[in-house]
Structures are given as structure tokens and as C-alpha cells.
Write a protein that holds these residues in place. Sequence first.
Motif, PDB file in Angstrom:
ATOM      1  N   GLN A 120     -18.075   2.143   4.233  1.00  0.00           N
ATOM      2  CA  GLN A 120     -17.665   1.356   3.216  1.00  0.00           C
ATOM      3  C   GLN A 120     -18.720   0.177   2.876  1.00  0.00           C
ATOM      4  O   GLN A 120     -18.832   0.139   1.723  1.00  0.00           O
ATOM      5  CB  GLN A 120     -16.292   0.506   3.590  1.00  0.00           C
ATOM      6  N   LEU A 121     -19.199  -0.319   3.821  1.00  0.00           N
ATOM      7  CA  LEU A 121     -20.176  -1.555   3.484  1.00  0.00           C
ATOM      8  C   LEU A 121     -21.575  -0.820   3.252  1.00  0.00           C
ATOM      9  O   LEU A 121     -22.353  -1.504   2.262  1.00  0.00           O
ATOM     10  CB  LEU A 121     -20.338  -2.373   4.850  1.00  0.00           C
ATOM     11  N   ASP A 124     -21.129   2.590   0.565  1.00  0.00           N
ATOM     12  CA  ASP A 124     -20.110   2.270  -0.440  1.00  0.00           C
ATOM     13  C   ASP A 124     -19.207   3.509  -0.753  1.00  0.00           C
ATOM     14  O   ASP A 124     -18.944   3.736  -2.026  1.00  0.00           O
ATOM     15  CB  ASP A 124     -21.117   1.897  -1.824  1.00  0.00           C
ATOM     16  N   ASN A 126     -15.654   4.542   0.200  1.00  0.00           N
ATOM     17  CA  ASN A 126     -14.106   4.371   0.880  1.00  0.00           C
ATOM     18  C   ASN A 126     -13.594   5.698   1.203  1.00  0.00           C
ATOM     19  O   ASN A 126     -13.184   6.696   0.317  1.00  0.00           O
ATOM     20  CB  ASN A 126     -13.287   3.426  -0.022  1.00  0.00           C
TER      21      ASN A 126
END
Length: 315
Positions: A120-121, A124, A126
Motif C-alpha cells: 500500500q505505502l 501504492d 491496495n
Amino acid sequence: MIGSKKLTDGALLTAIYIVLLLVAFYIPLIELIATFLLPIPFIIFASRHDWKPALVMLSVSAVLSGLFATVLSLPLTILMGIGGIMIGSAIHKGLSSYETWARGTVGFVIGIVFIFLVTQLVFDVNIVNEMDSMIDESMQISQDIMEQFGLAEQAEEQMELIDQSVAMLKNLIPVGIALIAIVMAFLSQWISYKVINRLDNKKLHFPPFRDLVFPTALVWIYFFTLIVSYFQLDRNGTLFLAVNNILVLTGLLMTIQGFSFIFYFAHQKNKSKALPIGSVILTLLFPFLLLYLVRILGIIDIGFRLRDRIVQDKK
């Protein structure tokens, strides 16, 4: 001498891990087997030298995996390393097999959550949203096919049922993570027992399934969560998700406890092994009829110590 042994073990097991990682990434057919073997080097090292030196090994393995494999291998290395170190450290401390399994499960849960955060971080991406997109595309394709055959009304009804099922499954993602971690910890620990017994001349093993007994606190957690579930909870709220996930997970554990008791009862009464094995098969074939009965049996076994009564009657 001890430091030299530690360095030698670390270098050798790190090299073995990198080889297994490369096999898992680049060699078809056996990549799945190699993936399940990835935690073993960490387990062996931590079982000999405990968790602090094992963290150093994990750091070196993470750097080397990024150099020799791909950047995508870093989260996988962290996952396998944390789970393996938790299991190996428990073995080093002489904890029981089931305590070791529990610690390994926690380690793999931490590793899986770490992968979610990294994707996610850093990338990017999900994972949950990606799964939603794939499911929506599959559902749309199925609906289009059914409409082409003149089954528009049936297609709409089926899609509504599928939507409800998918929504429920998305709410149970935490339970899914826990179950994946439980299976990974069990397989890693079982394989590592075989390897360590051969290498270090030990006698590590899982006790018989019939001896499995979960702590009494599990029953209280289940009943407290069950009571909370009867209140009107916001379906989109965190409490609703937590209650549902805890109910499913504790219910599953008490079902396992029920099966364990059936195996224990058959053993104590000198019954054929066909009785407990048959009960498992029948429950899987008719879950709506028998699953809750086995779960109730597990609750009674934990809460009222049925095993002690059987032993007393046998005397």
C-alpha cells in the motif's frame, strides 16, 4: 569458538535461504515447495542461537534477496523471517509444540500485515481494492453470459446473492489472514522438526491431536463476543467487523477442540480410529447439521473438563 559457530551457521543458512528464494521465484513446478521451505533456515538458526542473532541474519537475507532476486522479494523475506524466528526462538526456549505453533502464527500474521502495508505505502497497491476489481470483473462477465442465454432475471438474483457473499467474505479478511498464518506456521514447524531432529539429533514432535486442549479463556471470549453480537451494531463499523471475525475464529477453534475430544474419547475407550475419522468426514459432508454439534462438544470439553471425567470413570 561460539562466535565462530554462530557466524558459520548464519552464513550457511543465509546462503541456503537465498538459493531457496531463487528457486521459488524462477524455477517452475517446484516453486511452491521451495516457498514452504523458506522459513526453515531462520527456524534452524533461531533454534540454535535465539532471536537476536536471527534478526541479524534476517537483515542480511533481506539485503541479499534484494540484490540477487527482485525488490518484490523483500516483503516475502520479512514474512518468512519473522515467522521462522518466532518458531525457532520458541524451540530454543524449550516451549511446547502448541505454544511454539501459537508464536509462529503471531509471527506470520505480523509478516502478512507487513506485506499489506508495504504494497500500500511503497507500491501504492491496495490488495483489497485489487481483489474487489477482479471479483467485479468476473461477476460482470458471468452476468453478461447469463443474459446472452436469456437468463437476465436469474442472473440478477444470482448476482445479488453473490454480492452478499462477497461482502461477507471481505469482512472476514482478518480471519483469512489468521487462518493462512496458522497453516503456514504449522507446515513450517512440522518440516523444521524433521530437519532439526536429523541435524541436531533432537526429538522434537507434535503431541497427538487428541491431547490438544485450548485455554478456558477461549470459551469466555466466544460467549462475550456472542452477547455483543446481539446488539444493533453498525455494519460498516469497526466493532461489527471485530465481533464477526472473533466469532468465526473462536468458533473454528472450538470446533477443532470438539474433534480433538472425539479422538481423545475414542482412544480412552479403545474404540476404532474409524469413529473419529468418520466424524470428521461426516461433519465436512454435512456441515450445517453437524458442525454446531461438534462446536458445542468443544465448548463443553473446555469449560467442563470432560476429559477429567472420562479419566475418573476409567479408574
